[in-house]
Design an enzyme around this catalytic site. Structure first.
Site, short mmCIF file in Angstrom:
data_model
loop_
_atom_site.label_atom_id
_atom_site.label_comp_id
_atom_site.label_asym_id
_atom_site.label_seq_id
_atom_site.Cartn_x
_atom_site.Cartn_y
_atom_site.Cartn_z
N ASP A 557 0.83 -1.19 0.00
CA ASP A 557 0.00 0.00 0.00
C ASP A 557 0.87 1.25 0.00
OD1 ASP A 557 -2.35 1.45 0.03
OD2 ASP A 557 -3.22 0.32 1.69
N GLU A 560 3.31 5.22 -3.69
CA GLU A 560 3.60 6.35 -4.59
C GLU A 560 4.99 6.97 -4.40
OE1 GLU A 560 -0.44 5.30 -4.39
OE2 GLU A 560 0.77 6.06 -2.75
N ASP A 634 -7.92 4.14 -3.82
CA ASP A 634 -9.03 4.41 -2.90
C ASP A 634 -10.09 5.25 -3.59
OD1 ASP A 634 -7.73 3.00 -0.92
OD2 ASP A 634 -6.70 4.76 -0.14
#
Length: 955
Positions: A557, A560, A634
């Site tokens: 997760d 980035e 998300d």
């Protein structure tokens, strides 16, 4: 050998080693041609080089330096194929090279490059003065780093696809500004494919703009008029009472720029963001007539009207703003009434509005790649006969996609989050009790003690026996378990200290004393995945804490990396600066690639027999070679969000990355769904949303449900007799019946560089209508998928590509191609059609992928044209297929003779079936036969590996 010769040999070896190219620099001088361009301008290209990679791939590099810099590539594999034969040709004004498939020419005077096919037909041409270098972003003090731009000419009817995963709902990016910046739900992949059958892989790791590379402008660059018609600004009203939106603090504003955390300081201090409404009213007038493209970032509720017409009506959770693009024709002589309404819902919500005016040169006649920083301009031109060949070229450069473990192609259940061991186990138990197929249960974040993020420990109060839990999932329930692993560490925990003592952490967030959102907030940072030693340590930690307990797969997760959500881009750079390879400005987009690399190599070294499986929130070129798939981040639980996931997934597939999924149902939810529980109309809308999303998700490469409360398990969405429950379970079981078809596609992804989720432009590129179709796709070679994404819709328009016929999968009814029709789509049905000539293998009834071998397969054969399919099988969970341990059974249908041939089995692997039964169902235009799970047939073939033929038109 004499001492002199020994010394000479040693010196030469040292010199050769010193001059040897680094990883990604596998191109000796004899593989290409270089020209020099004399110039005193420090930002003009001094040299341009062409290098032959394959017969249809040419590398182009350029630099404003006198000597060619060494540019080690992260995305390009170390061992590229040996270059083919090529010829150099020179004319008075240009020099070129030619392979058996392409030509590339450099102008001696300008350095512009032109690409042609073998016959000399133009494919692509760089624009005049298209190469541009400049000072790097952020004023980096490095004379060897530049901002970089390459502009190309483009015919008006050209279309562009790929570029990772955007969330704007766009499919064809021609004429648009595309921002390639890693962000939660936006994935930056600088690989583009053109409708003219070429691709460009842009080898750069910094933030990049594609297409119309101008930066969007503030609204103040238009002529603005307030609510009273006075020129200069819009009228902004900040109302604390949402029932009286026109009463509140009035401001005259020309900028709407609440984009990042720091920008929220500009919000009027007396405005109650959590409960109020902000509006901007007035009118807009162009300084140049034409279509203007507006770029928004938004969270909360936002609506936009122009001349009274509602253009935008969207919602996103406040903490994760998303992008939005809309068009508006504006005139220099007449103002257009304009209104924006924003309901932030939170003290941390975001809204920005910018625009780009018309510019034919930048939107219609040319396109560009523009990057913030790099040592040189570096791109790969890939030519092909179709988009499959372009994607194959991309994977020749960046690496084969592995075959995913077979269980990963089954159904995954997840939620945010299973808070206890009992919750997780009872969920798997309920699936088994109800006989609903399931292969993977996912443990999301925060299974660790509250103050120990990065420890990879289970909180003993909630997970008292994690080894026993994992063993029970494996042994009793025959399922797998994936776990969330972040590159994030709380200050002071043991794992933090191990990284810190090596200097392998990004420390700025620690120096800022920035707290996260857990409890009272904890100070944390991320590890530097660009450092090989740091990657090894990260694997060591998760191996000792999790893999050795039996964890099967990794959910990576925030890759980035999202060190601080909603920080400005500039601030995000400071939070990951410097990396082990250079500045964050240079390497901003590359983090997900190297993070996945460490886990892939770590697990393969630890257990070479266990296929790595990674799900990562972000991606970059080459990540497919590390056993990684990506999900769309998300996103919100809304029908309009479901709609825009379809083109997002199609462009992700056209980026060369074959494994993709969404949170079925959407991740975050509006208040009407979760406070405390949806009721009445909201409950029925929730059930229908999930039903439609599950129907769509069944036919994405990976099949996975996840999201915030309400719970996402089918039995928590609706009771057993409800149409939502029946539909979700039906398509779940259909997915498992299709496992021989689906797993064969995974084999084809690796061995043939195939793409599972296929925009229609891939298979029907001679049909001019398909290039703009963004809400239909092929699932493999045979199944046309047509998602339904409007609330209470019971039909939808479907275009049936021409030059073939189509059969309704569930009824067998025939439909000619080349027409658009409105097709019924009742609540419980997604319209699925099968292409004429298809051969689809359906397997036995199973509840998990390795419950039993496919010893009985039903072949549905669809008449109308010749057909071919390869039934692929291997062991399912190890890497022996890399050594040739797999089998293929070729299936051929001849339309003229109405004959199905099951060819001789090719290859072998341990545990391979030596005999099986094929049942055959023949579907014809005048004899419709729909799919039935347990259909019986008199046509059955006992197959032992030898070629067999069956006439299908005989009774």
């Amino acid at each position: 050998m004499s001492l002199t010769k020994l010394i000479y040999t040693f010196v030469m070896l040292v010199l050769l080693y010193a001059c040897a190219p680094s990883a990604g620099e596998n191109f000796p001088p004899e593989n290409g041609i270089t020209i020099t361009l004399p110039s005193d301008d420090p930002y003009s290209p001094k040299q341009v080089r062409l290098e032959v990679i394959t017969e249809n791939i040419i590398r182009v590099t350029s630099s404003p330096l006198d000597t060619r810099p060494v540019n080690s590539s992260l995305m390009i594999i170390d061992q590229l194929p040996s270059p083919p034969a090529w010829e150099k040709t020179e004319t008075a004004d240009s020099v070129g090279l030619q392979t058996a498939k392409v030509q590339a020419w450099i102008s001696k005077s300008t350095g512009e490059v032109t690409f042609k096919d073998a016959s000399g037909k133009l494919i692509l041409q760089e624009a005049k003065a298209g190469k541009a270098f400049g000072p790097p972003a952020d004023d980096l003090e490095d004379d060897a780093v530049f901002s970089i731009q390459q502009r190309f000419k483009s015919p008006e009817n050209e279309a562009f696809y790929g570029l990772g995963q955007q969330q704007t709902g766009l499919f064809n990016y021609k004429g648009y500004h595309v921002d390639l910046t890693q962000y939660n739900s936006v994935v930056a992949v600088p690989f583009m494919v053109s409708s003219r059958n070429y691709g460009i892989l842009w080898d750069n790791y910094s933030i990049t703009k594609f297409g119309d590379d101008r930066e969007p402008m503030p609204l103040s660059e238009l002529r603005l008029f307030d609510a009273n018609g006075k020129e200069g600004f819009l009228t902004a009203t900040y109302a604390n009472d949402p029932n009286r939106p026109n009463e509140g603090l009035k401001e005259q504003e020309g900028h709407i720029a609440y984009t990042f955390l720091d920008d929220l300081n500009k919000i009027p201090k007396d405005f109650d963001m959590a409960n109020g409404t902000a509006t901007w009213q007035g009118s807009l007038q162009a300084r140049e007539s034409g279509v203007h493209r507006f770029h928004m970032t938004y969270s909360g509720y936002v609506k936009v009207w122009a001349d009274g017409q509602l253009l935008v009506d969207r919602w996103r959770e406040s903490w994760n703003p998303g992008p939005l693009v809309f068009e508006l024709p504006l005139d220099t002589e007449k103002a257009t009434a304009f209104k924006i309404e924003w309901i932030p819902e939170s003290t941390q919500s975001f809204l920005s509005v910018k625009f780009l005016p018309p510019d034919r040169y930048r939107t219609t006649e040319t396109y560009a790649f523009r990057s913030e920083a790099g040592k040189m301009l570096d791109y790969y031109f890939v030519a092909g006969q179709d988009m499959d060949e372009l994607i194959s070229g991309y994977r020749q450069l960046t690496g084969k996609a592995q075959i995913m473990p077979k269980w990963a192609m089954g159904f995954w259940q997840s939620r945010e989050r299973y808070k206890t061991q009992e919750e997780l186990l009872s969920t798997v138990a309920e699936y088994r009790k109800r006989h609903i197929p399931l292969d993977n249960i996912v443990q999301d974040w925060s299974y660790w003690p509250e103050d120990a993020w990065g420890s990879h420990d289970f909180d003993p109060a909630r997970f008292p026996d994690p080894v026993g839990m994992i063993d029970q999932v494996h042994d009793q329930y025959h399922a797998h378990i994936m776990i969330s692993v972040w590159p994030k560490f709380y200050e002071g925990i043991e794992h933090y200290k191990q990284f810190d003592e090596k200097g392998w952490l990004y420390k700025q967030n620690i120096l800022n004393r920035q707290r996260d959102w857990i409890g009272e907030g904890y100070i944390s940072t991320f590890y530097d995945a660009f450092n090989p030693g740091a990657r090894e340590l990260f694997w060591k930690q998760i191996n000792e804490k999790l893999y050795q307990k039996g964890i099967d797969a990794w959910w990576l997760d925030a890759t980035e990396p999202d060190v601080l959500s909603n920080a400005s881009i500039q601030h995000r750079k400071t939070l990951m600066n410097p990396t082990a390879l250079g500045t964050a400005t240079e390497y901003f987009n590359g983090y997900p690639l190297v993070n996945a690399k460490g886990i892939y190599h770590g697990q393969r070294a630890t257990n070479p027999d266990d296929r790595v499986f990674i799900l990562t929130r972000s991606a970059f070129p080459g990540i497919q070679r590390y056993g990684a798939a990506t999900w769309s981040g998300d996103i919100s639980a809304r029908f309009d969000e479901l709609e825009q996931q379809i083109p997002a997934g199609l462009n992700f597939s056209l980026s060369g990355l074959p494994y993709w999924t969404t949170d079925i149902g959407g991740f975050f939810v509006e208040d009407k769904y979760d406070r405390p529980d949806p009721k009445g109309e909201a409950l029925e809308e929730w059930r229908e949303l999930n039903t439609r999303w599950y129907q769509y998700g069944t036919f994405t490469p990976l099949y996975r449900s996840h999201g915030q409360y309400p719970y996402r398990e089918v039995f928590n969405i609706a009771p057993e007799g409800h149409p939502a429950y029946r539909s979700i379970v039906f398509y779940n079981k259909l997915r498992y019946r299709l496992m021989p078809y689906i797993y064969s596609l995974t084999g084809k992804v690796h061995h043939d560089d195939y793409t599972i989720m296929r925009p229609l432009i891939m298979d029907f590129d001679h049909d001019p209508r398909v290039g703009q179709i963004k809400d239909q796709f092929m699932f493999g070679p045979s199944i046309l998928v047509n998602p339904v994404y409007h609330y209470e819709a019971t039909n939808r328009d479907i275009y049936f590509p021409k030059e073939t016929g189509w059969y309704d999968l569930l009824t067998g009814e025939y439909q000619a191609g080349g027409v658009e029709k409105n097709i019924e789509a009742p609540y419980d049905k997604i319209p699925l059609f099968v292409k004429a000539g298809s051969i689809i293998p359906f397997g036995p009834k199973i509840e998990y992928t390795d419950e039993k071998p496919a010893d009985e397969i039903t072949l549905y054969v669809y008449a109308g044209q010749n057909g071919y399919f390869e039934l692929y099988e291997d062991q399912g969970s190890n890497y022996e297929y890399e050594q040739g341990q797999f089998s293929i059974i070729p299936l051929t249908y001849d339309e003229n003779t109405k004959t199905l041939t099951i060819g001789a089995q090719e290859g072998e692997f341990e545990g391979m079936l030596t005999s099986r039964t094929f049942h055959v169902i023949y579907v014809q235009k005048d004899r419709p036969t729909g799919y039935k799970p347990d259909a019986t047939t008199e046509k059955a073939i006992h197959y032992t590996g030898q070629s067999m033929a069956l006439k299908l038109d005989e009774e």
